[in-house]
Design a protein around this motif. Structure first.
Motif, PDB file in Angstrom:
ATOM      1  N   TYR A   1       0.820  -1.211   0.000  1.00  0.00           N
ATOM      2  CA  TYR A   1       0.000   0.000   0.000  1.00  0.00           C
ATOM      3  C   TYR A   1       0.851   1.257   0.000  1.00  0.00           C
ATOM      4  CZ  TYR A   1       1.003  -0.084   5.050  1.00  0.00           C
ATOM      5  OH  TYR A   1       1.634  -0.100   6.269  1.00  0.00           O
TER       6      TYR A   1
ATOM      7  N   SER B   1      -4.851   5.340   4.695  1.00  0.00           N
ATOM      8  CA  SER B   1      -5.755   6.467   4.442  1.00  0.00           C
ATOM      9  C   SER B   1      -6.727   6.708   5.583  1.00  0.00           C
ATOM     10  CB  SER B   1      -6.519   6.247   3.128  1.00  0.00           C
ATOM     11  OG  SER B   1      -7.201   5.012   3.143  1.00  0.00           O
TER      12      SER B   1
ATOM     13  N   ASP C   1      -7.710   1.296   6.686  1.00  0.00           N
ATOM     14  CA  ASP C   1      -7.819   1.446   5.237  1.00  0.00           C
ATOM     15  C   ASP C   1      -6.425   1.620   4.640  1.00  0.00           C
ATOM     16  OD1 ASP C   1     -10.520   1.249   5.457  1.00  0.00           O
ATOM     17  OD2 ASP C   1     -10.942   3.379   5.179  1.00  0.00           O
TER      18      ASP C   1
ATOM     19  N   ALA D   1      -4.550   2.452   1.339  1.00  0.00           N
ATOM     20  CA  ALA D   1      -4.707   2.997  -0.013  1.00  0.00           C
ATOM     21  C   ALA D   1      -3.681   2.362  -0.948  1.00  0.00           C
ATOM     22  CB  ALA D   1      -4.531   4.519   0.016  1.00  0.00           C
TER      23      ALA D   1
ATOM     24  N   HIS E   1      -8.805   1.127  -2.227  1.00  0.00           N
ATOM     25  CA  HIS E   1      -8.137   0.795  -0.966  1.00  0.00           C
ATOM     26  C   HIS E   1      -8.637  -0.548  -0.458  1.00  0.00           C
ATOM     27  CE1 HIS E   1     -11.951   2.193   0.754  1.00  0.00           C
ATOM     28  NE2 HIS E   1     -11.596   1.617   1.900  1.00  0.00           N
TER      29      HIS E   1
END
Length: 374
Positions: free
Chosen positions: A256, A260, A281, A283, A356
């Motif tokens: 990632y 986020s 989360d 992203a 995400h």
């Protein structure tokens, strides 16, 4: 005679000019008053329009929140459930999980927010979005903010706005259930390396963005492990030397760019009550591979409302991990998976604000901060 007439003529012309000037001033004054009146009317009309837009968006938000709250409670119950599978005792060399909250506590928080929201009127929370509703500008801001919140809840968004290298996230249109692609229908393979299914099984888990990797065992090692398991069953003894890294969720489920939205408690923007983001989360670009973070069985692999394409893995030891908003699902229900196995690809399906992975970890009915397992 001329001496008398000339001054009178000058006086008359001067008076006439003054009268004309006075009339012009009165006319100008009246025009300004009319313009001011029109300006006030226009602002009043605009104020009413923005107030109407704000109230409409607020009422729509209440309906959406109530519906999503029910779905979130269902999702909590889904993650907390053991899926009817027996829970195996964790080996003694596995440390106790770092529990943050419980499923019942999270359900209670959501229910309290719904109850609080049901009593609120649009005017009760105007100050949350502006400095007050006493001006056109403040009402306009409140309307725009409220409409933006509603749009985000629906998965709608304007185009990206970039300034000084900083861009707002572009919200993508949710992928419908019919667009779900399972492993037997299609498989995403990176353009730079096309491999067969057999080769992919033997392939080590790809490195994460931070340079960490978790490598699968080679085939001979797997055979040895099967033999050891068989010996254990024959002897009736438990293997206390099982590596926690394979049976307890650990490591990053995908490469990632940034986190986020972190796990944790925050204040609800409208009700001003606390609520919890129950996962983390991550992203990432669309179609970034997602991997199982521990051995287990896929108990859910389907589209689940606002969570989009969703996979739940039950690790049969009290631990469960959930992976939401996938672009594609690469496993099927009841499939046994090993740590590092491909289970899907990053996307923005369901109630999502961009590509995400929403990742959750539970131990029985307890919430775990996923980052602590990284």
């Amino acid at each position: 005679m001329k001496r008398v007439v000339l001054p009178l003529l000058v006086l008359f012309i001067f008076s006439l000019n003054s009268l004309v000037a006075q009339n012009d001033y009165e006319k100008f004054k009246k025009e300004m008053e009319n313009q001011k009146s029109e300006f006030i009317k226009d602002r009043e009309a605009a104020f009413k329009e923005f107030k109407s837009r704000y109230e409409e968006a607020f009422n729509e938000y209440k309906k959406l929140y109530e519906a999503q709250a029910k779905e979130d409670i269902g999702f909590i119950e889904l993650m907390a459930s053991d899926d009817g599978r027996p829970i195996q005792k964790l080996p003694s060399n596995v440390s106790a999980p770092n529990i943050v909250s419980t499923a019942s506590a999270q359900k209670k928080i959501i229910q309290e927010n719904v109850k609080r929201l049901s009593t609120l009127k649009p005017e009760d929370v105007l100050s949350n979005f502006s400095d007050g509703a006493d001006s056109l500008e403040n009402m306009q801001n409140a309307a725009i903010v409220m409409e933006t919140i509603v749009s985000a809840m629906k998965g709608e968004a304007p185009e990206a706005v970039c300034k000084d290298g900083i861009c707002e996230v572009v919200l993508e249109t949710p992928v419908e259930r019919k667009d779900e692609v399972r492993l037997e229908q299609a498989q995403y393979v990176p353009e730079d390396k096309v491999v067969t299914k057999e080769e992919q099984t033997e392939q080590p888990m790809k490195q994460s963005a931070e340079g960490e990797s978790s490598v699968k065992d080679e085939k001979p090692a797997k055979k040895d492990a099967v033999k050891k398991d068989s010996d254990k069953k024959d002897s009736g003894k438990k293997d206390e030397n099982i590596k926690p890294v394979s049976i307890v969720p650990s490591g990053k489920p995908t490469s990632y760019k940034r986190i986020s939205s972190p796990f944790g408690t925050r204040v609800h923007p409208i009700t001003k009550r606390t609520h919890t983001h129950k996962g983390v989360d991550l992203a990432a670009a669309a179609m970034t591979p997602i991997y199982a973070t521990a051995d287990g069985v896929v108990t859910i692999a389907r589209y689940y409302g606002g969570y989009g394409n969703f996979v739940k893995i039950n690790h049969d030891n009290g631990y469960k991990s959930g992976y939401a908003h996938m672009k594609q699902i690469a496993v099927t229900q009841n499939k046994a998976v090993k740590k590092g196995d491909l289970i899907g690809y990053v996307g923005s399906t369901g109630r999502s604000t961009g590509n995400h992975l929403h990742y959750e970890v539970y131990f029985k009915d307890n919430l775990i901060d996923p980052v602590t397992t990284f």
